[in-house]
Write a protein that holds these residues in place. Structure first.
Motif, short mmCIF file in Angstrom:
data_model
loop_
_atom_site.label_atom_id
_atom_site.label_comp_id
_atom_site.label_asym_id
_atom_site.label_seq_id
_atom_site.Cartn_x
_atom_site.Cartn_y
_atom_site.Cartn_z
N PRO A 97 -5.96 8.45 21.54
CA PRO A 97 -5.34 7.19 21.73
C PRO A 97 -6.39 6.12 21.99
CG PRO A 97 -5.11 8.63 23.63
CD PRO A 97 -5.56 9.39 22.49
N SER A 98 -7.72 6.50 22.18
CA SER A 98 -8.56 5.32 22.25
C SER A 98 -9.15 4.72 20.92
CB SER A 98 -9.95 5.70 23.20
OG SER A 98 -10.38 6.78 22.49
N ARG A 99 -8.69 5.43 20.11
CA ARG A 99 -9.33 4.91 18.61
C ARG A 99 -8.02 4.06 17.72
NH1 ARG A 99 -13.84 8.06 15.90
NH2 ARG A 99 -12.74 7.15 13.85
N PRO A 100 -8.11 3.09 17.30
CA PRO A 100 -7.07 2.44 16.48
C PRO A 100 -6.46 3.28 15.42
CG PRO A 100 -9.25 1.47 15.78
CD PRO A 100 -9.56 2.58 16.79
N VAL A 101 -5.42 3.04 15.11
CA VAL A 101 -4.48 3.48 13.89
C VAL A 101 -5.08 2.53 12.59
CG1 VAL A 101 -2.49 3.85 12.87
CG2 VAL A 101 -2.64 4.35 15.46
N ILE A 102 -5.36 3.19 11.65
CA ILE A 102 -5.74 2.44 10.51
C ILE A 102 -4.66 2.40 9.63
CG2 ILE A 102 -7.44 1.76 8.91
CD1 ILE A 102 -8.54 1.32 11.44
N LEU A 103 -4.00 1.48 9.12
CA LEU A 103 -2.93 1.38 7.97
C LEU A 103 -3.86 0.73 6.68
CD1 LEU A 103 0.11 0.00 9.95
CD2 LEU A 103 -0.43 2.45 9.42
N ASN A 104 -3.83 1.40 5.59
CA ASN A 104 -4.73 0.84 4.41
C ASN A 104 -3.60 0.39 3.48
OD1 ASN A 104 -6.70 0.14 2.58
ND2 ASN A 104 -6.64 2.25 1.81
N ALA A 105 -3.52 -0.92 2.83
CA ALA A 105 -2.76 -1.40 1.64
C ALA A 105 -3.75 -2.03 0.95
CB ALA A 105 -1.81 -2.18 2.31
N MET A 106 -3.79 -1.86 -0.43
CA MET A 106 -4.42 -2.67 -1.24
C MET A 106 -3.94 -2.52 -2.75
SD MET A 106 -6.12 -0.36 -3.72
CE MET A 106 -7.28 -1.06 -4.18
N PHE A 107 -4.31 -3.64 -3.35
CA PHE A 107 -4.02 -3.52 -4.82
C PHE A 107 -5.13 -4.51 -5.43
CE2 PHE A 107 -2.29 -7.69 -2.82
CZ PHE A 107 -2.63 -8.58 -3.80
N HIS A 108 -5.05 -4.28 -6.92
CA HIS A 108 -5.87 -4.92 -7.60
C HIS A 108 -5.32 -6.23 -8.10
CE1 HIS A 108 -8.78 -1.62 -7.91
NE2 HIS A 108 -7.75 -0.79 -8.17
N ASN A 109 -6.08 -7.50 -8.17
CA ASN A 109 -5.71 -8.61 -8.56
C ASN A 109 -4.84 -8.61 -9.68
OD1 ASN A 109 -8.00 -8.37 -10.08
ND2 ASN A 109 -8.61 -10.41 -9.86
N VAL A 110 -5.25 -8.01 -10.70
CA VAL A 110 -4.65 -7.86 -11.81
C VAL A 110 -3.13 -7.32 -11.92
CG1 VAL A 110 -6.63 -7.90 -13.34
CG2 VAL A 110 -5.31 -5.85 -12.74
N GLU A 111 -2.85 -6.73 -10.90
CA GLU A 111 -1.38 -6.13 -10.73
C GLU A 111 -0.40 -7.26 -10.60
OE1 GLU A 111 -1.41 -2.97 -7.81
OE2 GLU A 111 -3.30 -2.15 -8.80
N ILE A 112 -0.85 -8.52 -10.34
CA ILE A 112 0.30 -9.57 -9.95
C ILE A 112 0.05 -10.50 -11.09
CG2 ILE A 112 0.49 -9.42 -7.65
CD1 ILE A 112 -1.50 -11.76 -7.25
N VAL A 113 -0.50 -10.15 -12.34
CA VAL A 113 -0.58 -11.01 -13.49
C VAL A 113 0.28 -10.19 -14.54
CG1 VAL A 113 -2.27 -11.97 -15.28
CG2 VAL A 113 -3.12 -11.70 -12.90
N PRO A 114 1.23 -11.06 -14.75
CA PRO A 114 2.04 -10.31 -15.95
C PRO A 114 1.49 -9.96 -17.17
CG PRO A 114 3.04 -12.13 -15.08
CD PRO A 114 1.77 -12.13 -14.44
N GLY A 115 1.67 -8.42 -17.62
CA GLY A 115 1.23 -7.87 -19.02
C GLY A 115 -0.02 -7.43 -18.70
N THR A 116 -0.63 -7.25 -17.60
CA THR A 116 -2.22 -7.09 -17.41
C THR A 116 -2.19 -5.62 -16.64
OG1 THR A 116 -2.48 -8.13 -15.54
CG2 THR A 116 -3.26 -9.18 -17.45
N SER A 117 -1.29 -4.94 -16.22
CA SER A 117 -0.94 -3.83 -15.36
C SER A 117 0.05 -3.11 -15.71
CB SER A 117 -1.41 -4.12 -14.17
OG SER A 117 -0.18 -4.21 -13.46
N PRO A 118 0.46 -1.86 -15.63
CA PRO A 118 1.47 -1.46 -15.64
C PRO A 118 2.81 -1.83 -14.79
CG PRO A 118 0.17 0.37 -15.13
CD PRO A 118 -0.53 -0.82 -15.42
N TYR A 119 2.43 -2.09 -13.49
CA TYR A 119 3.02 -2.48 -12.56
C TYR A 119 3.90 -3.82 -12.65
CZ TYR A 119 0.03 1.29 -10.98
OH TYR A 119 -0.47 2.27 -10.53
N ALA A 120 3.22 -4.79 -13.36
CA ALA A 120 3.94 -5.93 -13.39
C ALA A 120 3.86 -6.51 -15.05
CB ALA A 120 3.10 -7.03 -12.69
N GLN A 121 4.81 -6.19 -15.60
CA GLN A 121 4.90 -6.35 -17.11
C GLN A 121 5.50 -7.86 -17.31
OE1 GLN A 121 3.54 -4.86 -20.15
NE2 GLN A 121 2.42 -3.93 -18.39
N THR A 122 6.04 -8.41 -16.43
CA THR A 122 6.94 -9.55 -16.61
C THR A 122 6.74 -10.38 -15.29
OG1 THR A 122 8.86 -8.94 -15.36
CG2 THR A 122 9.03 -8.45 -17.69
#
Length: 65
Positions: free
Chosen positions: A4-29
């Motif tokens: 309980p004396s140590r913080p809980v670490i939540l990790n969330a990350m993404f690559h900048n190209v993931e929000i550029v349409p057509g540059t990753s499989p995650y955002a084609q449009t």
């Protein structure tokens, strides 16, 4: 077992190209890219509402020391 004396670490990350349409499989449009940004916005709003501190990954070692 959680220390309980140590913080809980939540990790969330993404690559900048993931929000550029057509540059990753995650955002084609533009709609898919907007959906990713909407989920990120919701996550950050949740963190703010719960007073979860947002830090860079490079700051984690100091938080755990």
């Amino acid at each position: 077992e959680r220390n309980p004396s140590r913080p809980v670490i939540l990790n969330a990350m993404f690559h900048n190209v993931e929000i550029v349409p057509g540059t990753s499989p995650y955002a084609q449009t533009e709609d898919e890219a907007s959906a990713i940004l909407g989920r990120l916005r919701a996550l950050l709003n949740f963190a703010r509402a719960e007073k979860i501190r947002v830090v860079g990954l490079g700051d984690v070692p100091e938080l755990l020391s």
